[in-house]
Design a protein around this motif. Structure first.
Motif, short mmCIF file in Angstrom:
data_model
loop_
_atom_site.label_atom_id
_atom_site.label_comp_id
_atom_site.label_asym_id
_atom_site.label_seq_id
_atom_site.Cartn_x
_atom_site.Cartn_y
_atom_site.Cartn_z
N ASP A 162 -25.19 7.45 9.49
CA ASP A 162 -23.97 8.22 9.23
C ASP A 162 -22.88 7.24 8.79
N CYS A 163 -22.08 7.62 7.79
CA CYS A 163 -21.04 6.73 7.31
C CYS A 163 -19.98 7.52 6.56
N VAL A 164 -18.86 6.85 6.27
CA VAL A 164 -17.78 7.43 5.49
C VAL A 164 -17.65 6.58 4.22
N PRO A 165 -18.05 7.11 3.05
CA PRO A 165 -18.17 6.29 1.85
C PRO A 165 -16.88 6.09 1.04
N THR A 166 -15.82 6.81 1.35
CA THR A 166 -14.54 6.58 0.67
C THR A 166 -13.40 6.84 1.66
N GLY A 167 -12.22 6.37 1.29
CA GLY A 167 -11.03 6.72 2.04
C GLY A 167 -10.42 8.01 1.50
N TYR A 168 -9.25 8.32 1.99
CA TYR A 168 -8.55 9.54 1.55
C TYR A 168 -8.10 9.40 0.10
N SER A 169 -8.20 10.48 -0.64
CA SER A 169 -7.74 10.52 -2.03
C SER A 169 -6.72 11.64 -2.18
N PRO A 170 -5.68 11.46 -2.99
CA PRO A 170 -4.69 12.53 -3.20
C PRO A 170 -5.30 13.82 -3.75
N GLN A 171 -6.48 13.71 -4.37
CA GLN A 171 -7.14 14.91 -4.90
C GLN A 171 -7.75 15.77 -3.79
N MET A 172 -7.91 15.20 -2.63
CA MET A 172 -8.47 15.96 -1.51
C MET A 172 -7.43 16.91 -0.93
N PRO A 173 -7.86 18.01 -0.33
CA PRO A 173 -6.91 18.86 0.40
C PRO A 173 -6.23 18.07 1.51
N HIS A 174 -4.97 18.35 1.76
CA HIS A 174 -4.21 17.62 2.78
C HIS A 174 -4.80 17.79 4.18
N SER A 175 -5.56 18.84 4.38
CA SER A 175 -6.15 19.07 5.70
C SER A 175 -7.13 17.97 6.11
N PHE A 176 -7.58 17.15 5.15
CA PHE A 176 -8.52 16.07 5.47
C PHE A 176 -7.80 14.79 5.90
N GLU A 177 -6.49 14.72 5.72
CA GLU A 177 -5.76 13.49 6.04
C GLU A 177 -5.94 13.04 7.49
N PRO A 178 -5.83 13.93 8.49
CA PRO A 178 -5.99 13.45 9.87
C PRO A 178 -7.34 12.77 10.12
N PHE A 179 -8.40 13.30 9.53
CA PHE A 179 -9.71 12.67 9.69
C PHE A 179 -9.69 11.25 9.13
N PHE A 180 -9.20 11.09 7.92
CA PHE A 180 -9.23 9.78 7.28
C PHE A 180 -8.26 8.80 7.93
N ASN A 181 -7.24 9.30 8.61
CA ASN A 181 -6.34 8.40 9.33
C ASN A 181 -7.04 7.67 10.46
N SER A 182 -8.17 8.22 10.93
CA SER A 182 -8.91 7.58 12.02
C SER A 182 -10.03 6.68 11.52
N VAL A 183 -10.17 6.55 10.20
CA VAL A 183 -11.22 5.73 9.60
C VAL A 183 -10.61 4.42 9.11
N THR A 184 -11.21 3.30 9.48
CA THR A 184 -10.66 2.00 9.10
C THR A 184 -11.13 1.59 7.70
N ASP A 185 -10.40 0.65 7.11
CA ASP A 185 -10.80 0.12 5.80
C ASP A 185 -12.18 -0.54 5.87
N ASP A 186 -12.47 -1.21 6.98
CA ASP A 186 -13.78 -1.84 7.13
C ASP A 186 -14.90 -0.80 7.17
N GLN A 187 -14.65 0.32 7.82
CA GLN A 187 -15.66 1.39 7.87
C GLN A 187 -15.91 1.96 6.47
N VAL A 188 -14.84 2.16 5.72
CA VAL A 188 -14.98 2.69 4.37
C VAL A 188 -15.73 1.70 3.48
N GLU A 189 -15.39 0.41 3.58
CA GLU A 189 -16.06 -0.60 2.77
C GLU A 189 -17.55 -0.65 3.08
#
Length: 200
Positions: free
Chosen positions: A80-107
């Motif tokens: 299981d992984c998170v392959p990107t960070g938050y993008s402005p094209q995403m719905p704003h409702s996803f922001e809280p999830f991505f706020n808990s994901v670190t840059d190292d996890q995304v990389e």
């Protein structure tokens, strides 16, 4: 000559609603895995791979009990992984999830998915069938890759527990999304893991 990839999300995890990161399947998850094994009984798989996490490994084990020809093997490319960070094209409702994901996890997630798609999402030299038992985000990334969609578009693609997605790759052609989140093998009471009720 085609390489057909069968992508499956693990069965429902026990106590996942309590925030447990990993663990065994629930009784319903075990039933989902058995139903999926029945569905795929006629496929001549050349290889079966699963995420090393317990919920995916147990799904693979249950399926192999019902399909003795399967020889599931773990692959770190299917964690299981998170392959990107938050993008402005995403719905704003996803922001809280991505706020808990670190840059190292995304990389790490981005690198893992680059390796995974290079390994699995390629035409074969013959007619081959591979089964990957993995996680929702991983399957979403494979679908995004097959459709050549923008990187952020994996978000919002939701796979039910033991739902079936099929991608076929042929040399000289774009990958073909044959099926996405097919739940025909699951009775309604076993259709879990997505936010909205699934149609009959």
């Amino acid at each position: 000559m085609a390489h057909t990839l069968y992508l499956v999300r693990h069965g429902e995890q026990l106590d996942a609603e309590h925030g447990v990161d990993d663990g065994p399947l629930s009784p319903r998850g075990q039933r989902q895995a058995r139903a999926l094994a029945d569905r795929l009984g006629g496929v001549p798989f050349d290889a079966v791979w699963h995420s090393p996490l317990q919920r995916a490994e147990e799904t693979a084990t249950i399926m192999a009990e019902h399909l003795p020809a399967l020889d599931p093997q773990p692959s770190a490319l299917l964690f299981d992984c998170v392959p990107t960070g938050y993008s402005p094209q995403m719905p704003h409702s996803f922001e809280p999830f991505f706020n808990s994901v670190t840059d190292d996890q995304v990389e790490a997630g981005r690198a893992q998915m680059a390796d995974a798609t290079a390994e699995f999402l390629t035409p074969g030299r013959g007619t081959t069938h591979e089964l990957l038992i993995t996680h929702n985000f991983v399957i979403a990334w494979f679908v995004r890759e097959a459709m050549d969609a923008p990187d952020w578009r994996w978000v919002g693609l939701n796979q039910a527990h033991c739902g079936l997605t099929i991608i076929r790759s042929k040399s000289g052609r774009m990958p073909e999304l044959v099926a996405y989140n097919d739940l025909g093998h699951l009775p309604v009471e076993l259709r879990t893991g997505v936010n909205e009720p699934q149609p009959y």
